[in-house]
Write an enzyme that holds these catalytic residues in place. Sequence first.
Site, PDB file in Angstrom:
ATOM      1  CB  CYS A  85     -24.623  35.870  14.675  1.00 15.69           C
ATOM      2  SG  CYS A  85     -22.949  35.288  14.940  1.00 15.69           S
ATOM      3  N   GLY A  86     -25.135  32.472  13.953  1.00 19.37           N
ATOM      4  CA  GLY A  86     -25.330  31.143  14.531  1.00 19.37           C
ATOM      5  C   GLY A  86     -24.480  30.928  15.770  1.00 19.37           C
ATOM      6  CG  HIS A  87     -20.308  32.535  16.696  1.00 16.42           C
ATOM      7  ND1 HIS A  87     -20.322  33.517  15.734  1.00 16.42           N
ATOM      8  CD2 HIS A  87     -19.817  33.124  17.823  1.00 16.42           C
ATOM      9  CE1 HIS A  87     -19.844  34.639  16.238  1.00 16.42           C
ATOM     10  NE2 HIS A  87     -19.524  34.433  17.503  1.00 16.42           N
ATOM     11  CB  CYS A 235     -19.630  30.299   9.799  1.00 15.28           C
ATOM     12  SG  CYS A 235     -20.643  31.734   9.414  1.00 15.28           S
ATOM     13  N   GLY A 236     -22.282  29.401  11.946  1.00 14.28           N
ATOM     14  CA  GLY A 236     -23.630  28.820  11.980  1.00 14.28           C
ATOM     15  C   GLY A 236     -24.457  29.165  10.761  1.00 14.28           C
ATOM     16  CB  THR A 237     -25.373  32.353   9.096  1.00 10.94           C
ATOM     17  OG1 THR A 237     -24.096  32.985   9.233  1.00 10.94           O
ATOM     18  CG2 THR A 237     -26.298  32.857  10.190  1.00 10.94           C
TER      19      THR A 237
HETATM   20  O1  PYC Z   1     -21.914  31.796  13.237  1.00  7.41           O
HETATM   21  O2  PYC Z   1     -23.362  32.650  11.834  1.00  7.41           O
HETATM   22  C1  PYC Z   1     -22.299  32.678  12.431  1.00  7.41           C
HETATM   23  C2  PYC Z   1     -21.389  33.823  12.208  1.00  7.41           C
HETATM   24  C3  PYC Z   1     -21.557  34.845  11.336  1.00  7.41           C
HETATM   25  C4  PYC Z   1     -20.441  35.679  11.458  1.00  7.41           C
HETATM   26  C5  PYC Z   1     -19.628  35.134  12.423  1.00  7.41           C
HETATM   27  N1  PYC Z   1     -20.227  33.995  12.859  1.00  7.41           N
END
Ligand code: PYC
Length: 309
Positions: A85-87, A235-237
Amino acid sequence: MRVLDSHTEGEPTRVIVEGGPDLGSGTLAERRLRFEREFDHVRRGTILEPRGSDALVGALLCPPTDDRYSVGAIFFNNDGYLGMCGHGSIGVAVTLAHLDRVELGRITIETPVGVVSVELTDPNQATVENVPSFCYRRDVVLSVEGLGTVKGSIAWGGNWFFLVDDAPCKIIPSNEAQLRRAAIKIRAGLDTRAIVGQDGQPIDHIEFFEPSHSADAHSRNFVLCPGNVYDRSPCGTGTSAKLACLAECGELAAGQTWIQESMIGSRFVASYRRNEAGEIIPRVTGRAYICGDAELFFHPDDPFADGIS
Ligand code: PYC
């Protein structure tokens, strides 16, 4: 149980810092499985109402398998467990700094899908260097009832994404229900046709794009997460998956900046480098702020101790 709440560019992260389940030893992927099999009530009780909300992403801190890494983390949400999870990684780093458990600088977080490095540049800003990301299939076409022909790419950015070429409507908060319904239909369509990621992995995140609403960002997105809520951050990913697709098409060079904006206008500043194996290593920078430090109670007589499913 003590939890620290933060949000990263609007998307909440709840880190269990004390009183979480002991998942024992083994790889983080094995411990995630143990969490799911033996302690899923903890995930539900922490994330779902009445203690949480559908938009929350949780992180359980655990000892890493190797002391070269700073910490282990297993991310989870209202539906189940995430790969990366990026965030949430930015939220974990800011939370650890807030607790004085780490100093500014570089930390490493071991996750079930690999080790990520997070550079805390100030107490509220961090850059995640993600797991290797890649575009798995391009020009995947499917017909979806009510939407017609939908075309997109399948990519890995620490979770599996279907990146749709054309958003079904403008990406603005007042269209949230329409975007969510369309993304749910597309995910069901992928599922019905057994369109999956590598090794048969289910594609559980759907991502729409349109040009940014401001001149200094490159793109705006809407990301539907597995529990049918949208990511308030870019969304980081999902941004990592996008970078991998841009790199695949020759539309973004290594080191070039990509500013990804979310539906609520928050931003990640991203770029990628290639490692020695030629793989794409995304870098995603965002801000996170602590918004709560709470003790959660689970009374044995509470009929909703394990959350409202
Ligand atoms: O930031 O990767 C992210 C992420 C995945 C689901 C919610 N945020």
